[in-house]
Scaffold this active site. Structure first.
Site, PDB file in Angstrom:
ATOM      1  N   GLU A   1       0.850  -1.424   0.058  1.00 49.65           N
ATOM      2  CA  GLU A   1      -0.016  -0.115   0.071  1.00 49.65           C
ATOM      3  C   GLU A   1       0.823   1.210  -0.080  1.00 49.65           C
ATOM      4  O   GLU A   1       0.672   2.135  -0.725  1.00 49.65           O
ATOM      5  CB  GLU A   1      -0.933   0.117   1.140  1.00 49.65           C
ATOM      6  CG  GLU A   1      -2.246  -1.172   1.197  1.00 49.65           C
ATOM      7  CD  GLU A   1      -2.783  -0.958   2.477  1.00 49.65           C
ATOM      8  OE1 GLU A   1      -4.025  -0.804   2.179  1.00 49.65           O
ATOM      9  OE2 GLU A   1      -2.331  -1.019   3.382  1.00 49.65           O
ATOM     10  N   GLU A   2       1.973   1.152   0.786  1.00 49.10           N
ATOM     11  CA  GLU A   2       2.662   2.470   0.920  1.00 49.10           C
ATOM     12  C   GLU A   2       3.422   2.686  -0.464  1.00 49.10           C
ATOM     13  O   GLU A   2       3.402   3.773  -0.954  1.00 49.10           O
ATOM     14  CB  GLU A   2       3.845   2.287   1.991  1.00 49.10           C
ATOM     15  CG  GLU A   2       4.960   3.098   2.196  1.00 49.10           C
ATOM     16  CD  GLU A   2       6.073   2.958   3.008  1.00 49.10           C
ATOM     17  OE1 GLU A   2       7.086   3.734   3.149  1.00 49.10           O
ATOM     18  OE2 GLU A   2       5.995   2.019   3.729  1.00 49.10           O
ATOM     19  N   GLY A   3       3.650   1.634  -1.229  1.00 47.80           N
ATOM     20  CA  GLY A   3       4.363   1.867  -2.544  1.00 47.80           C
ATOM     21  C   GLY A   3       3.415   2.406  -3.503  1.00 47.80           C
ATOM     22  O   GLY A   3       3.490   3.142  -4.321  1.00 47.80           O
TER      23      GLY A   3
END
Length: 592
Positions: free
Chosen positions: A199-201
């Site tokens: 998700e961060e990416g």
């Protein structure tokens, strides 16, 4: 005369009637709290909203602007560790702890979270008061301020129930702000939570493509095919984001790309990252723990200096450090003194191996119940059965000395970090997406999409070489050009001047002050070279590669820094109906 007054009255009535039916614009603030590995920090954004009768209120995504970053405060990991120190007892990382018994100290965890959240609230209010005009303040206070607090790799590998419990408490604190300032902060479990590496990416990927105007509903990207179906192409760019504790690699796949069955691609629409009205895209998104600037530094020293090839007579010869530089054999944070000596911080929490050593404990169920995870720790010279201090210690090593051998540095970075025999510890998520190491990413999947590399350390490495004219100002990712430049830079020797230590570059290319930020810059350069070589070896190669900190608008001013923050806002506000329910129908009044 009466007719004139009649017309004035009609016109006045029509004006008021038009006000009832037309759309109204107003400003809304957003608070994105970045709970990163080293600290917690507020980012305050402002966006234009439009409210229309019978259609509700929506956000103009192109209007989202960062108005200011806040101060850095205590990281969530410190909050949890201090609570455990007090109620589980010192050295809890080295012995069994009955996590169930610690539920009785949840009220104390709540109290411990109040202080950092109060500081974040005060900092946010100061930013709003100083950056908004009076009209904007009225609108922002009336609409309420959505708050999104997301933790990344800093507590991603924290075991037991503690992390998720902390987030319940954080949400409560956000939803009950001080009434004195008049700003109504509010959040929910969708907005304030730990986010996965993938998700961060993906949020960083959305940020990049939105700010660079590659992402949108542009009709020029769409056509009607022979079956009458609307098809929209994507012109998306990939991103490599390197933080303090993890690194993310995300790129779009060409249409028709065939992946191994073990590799999982993410469809932006199917996974509800973007609405259906945006061009469809399949992307690879993978995140690796232990590949951030701080975490990789600790792991690299542990492995390198446990290798007999580099450890002789208690001295570890580090090819990634400059000749003439030396430090005590520890993964603690390093301070370079004016006399050229290096002081290593002995505080356990300042040791860059601490998060990994905490994870690699036999008292962590992820280790004690999963043999492969234990093997990964042992492969990296960490014995989970030993006390924390021993897990962080580099055995039989007293001093680390730099040798400035860049080619050997690259080979060690490759074998320890980029293409290890076993996955690096705490990388269950990456392995579940089909990739056990960075080298496998570009072997199993590749793309012709442009790639943007971001992250403070990665940018510093490239900019340093440009500053010394070792790289062209328009450098676009030629790996051999970078390797040659880094080879020359890293062969520099540390010289002590009257005003402090300097790196003396060969071939009369000048000097650079040696400090705590650049003493191990060559490891970052080696990581970059290794990464570029794997990109170039893929079936498809990026059309170009650039290093960027932020994206500028038409006026030349930065719109916002690259990273996941803008992406997480877009992920929520672009789904207008859902956003309307959460932000306006429920909104801050839900907590009354």
């Amino acid at each position: 005369l009466p007719e004139k007054r009649i017309n004035v009255g009609k016109k006045h009535l029509q004006t008021l009637r038009n006000l009832e039916t037309r759309c109204h614009d107003s400003f809304q603030a957003f608070v994105v709290i970045d709970a990163r590995s080293s600290s917690t920090r507020t980012n305050v954004f402002l966006a234009k909203t439009r409210s229309c009768p019978n259609r509700g209120r929506s956000i103009d995504p192109d209007s989202i602007r960062l108005i200011r970053e806040g101060k850095r405060f205590t990281g969530l990991r410190v909050v949890l560790e201090e609570w455990l120190d007090t109620y589980a007892g010192k050295d809890w990382e080295s012995r069994p702890v009955d996590a169930r018994l610690l539920f009785q100290y949840v009220p104390q965890m709540h109290e411990g979270a109040k202080k950092p959240m109060q500081l974040l609230e005060e900092d946010t209010v100061a930013i709003l008061d100083s950056q908004l005009n009076e009209k904007q303040k009225v609108q922002v206070k009336a609409l309420g301020i959505p708050a999104m607090l997301c933790s990344t790799a800093g507590v991603r590998d924290f075991h037991e129930w503690y992390r998720d419990a902390l987030f319940v408490l954080l949400r409560h604190l956000i939803n009950n702000p001080s009434p004195a300032h008049g700003y109504k902060f509010f959040t929910n479990p969708f907005w304030t939570r730990p986010i996965t590496g993938a998700e961060e990416g993906l949020f960083a990927f959305i940020t990049l493509n939105h700010l660079s105007r590659r992402l949108g509903e542009d009709p020029a990207r769409c056509m009607i095919d022979e079956y009458g179906v609307k098809q929209c192409r994507n012109d998306l760019a990939g991103v490599v984001e390197v933080g303090g504790a993890s690194a993310q690699i995300v790129f779009p796949l060409q249409e028709g790309t065939v992946l191994p069955s073990s590799v999982r691609a993410v469809n932006l629409q199917r996974e509800r990252l973007l609405p259906e009205r945006y061009p469809s895209a399949d992307v690879v998104s993978v995140s690796f723990m232990q590949l951030g600037m701080a975490s990789s530094a600790g792991l690299f020293l542990k492995e390198l200096c446990s290798n007999d090839e580099f450890l002789q007579g208690g001295i570890c010869s580090n090819p990634c450090l400059f000749k003439g530089f030396q430090q005590s054999c520890s993964a603690g944070e390093v301070e370079v003194r004016p006399d050229g000596s290096a002081s290593v911080n002995e505080d356990v929490r300042k040791n860059r191996l601490k998060p990994l050593a905490t994870y690699c404990s036999v008292n962590n169920p992820e280790i004690s119940f999963k043999v492969t995870n234990e093997m990964q720790c042992r492969e990296n010279s960490i014995d989970p059965t030993k006390p924390l201090a021993e897990r962080m210690k580099i055995e039989n090593c007293s001093i680390i000395k730099g040798t400035g051998n860049f080619d050997k540095c690259v080979s060690q970075v490759e074998s320890i970090l980029v293409a290890p025999k076993l996955p690096l510890p705490a990388n269950i998520e990456a392995a579940s997406s089909g990739f056990e190491s960075v080298d496998q990413v570009f072997r199993f999947a590749s793309s012709t999409a442009p790639m943007i590399v971001t992250g403070g350390g990665m940018l510093a490495a490239i900019n340093t070489l440009k500053d010394h004219r070792l790289l062209r100002s328009d450098f676009s990712g030629d790996v051999e050009e970078l390797a040659e430049a880094a080879r020359e830079f890293c062969s520099s020797e540390v010289i002590i001047r009257t005003d402090g230590p300097v790196i003396q570059l060969p071939n009369a290319r000048g000097e650079q002050k040696l400090n705590s930020l650049n003493f191990d810059l060559c490891k970052t350069m080696a990581l970059t070279v290794s990464l570029l070589r794997h990109m170039a070896a893929g079936e498809n190669q990026p059309s170009f590669i650039k290093w960027e900190k932020s994206i500028a608008g038409p006026d030349g001013k930065p719109l916002a820094d690259l990273g996941w923050q803008v992406g997480v806002i877009l992920h929520h506000v672009l789904f207008t109906e859902e956003w309307g329910r959460n932000a306006y129908e429920a909104g801050y009044s839900h907590n009354l």
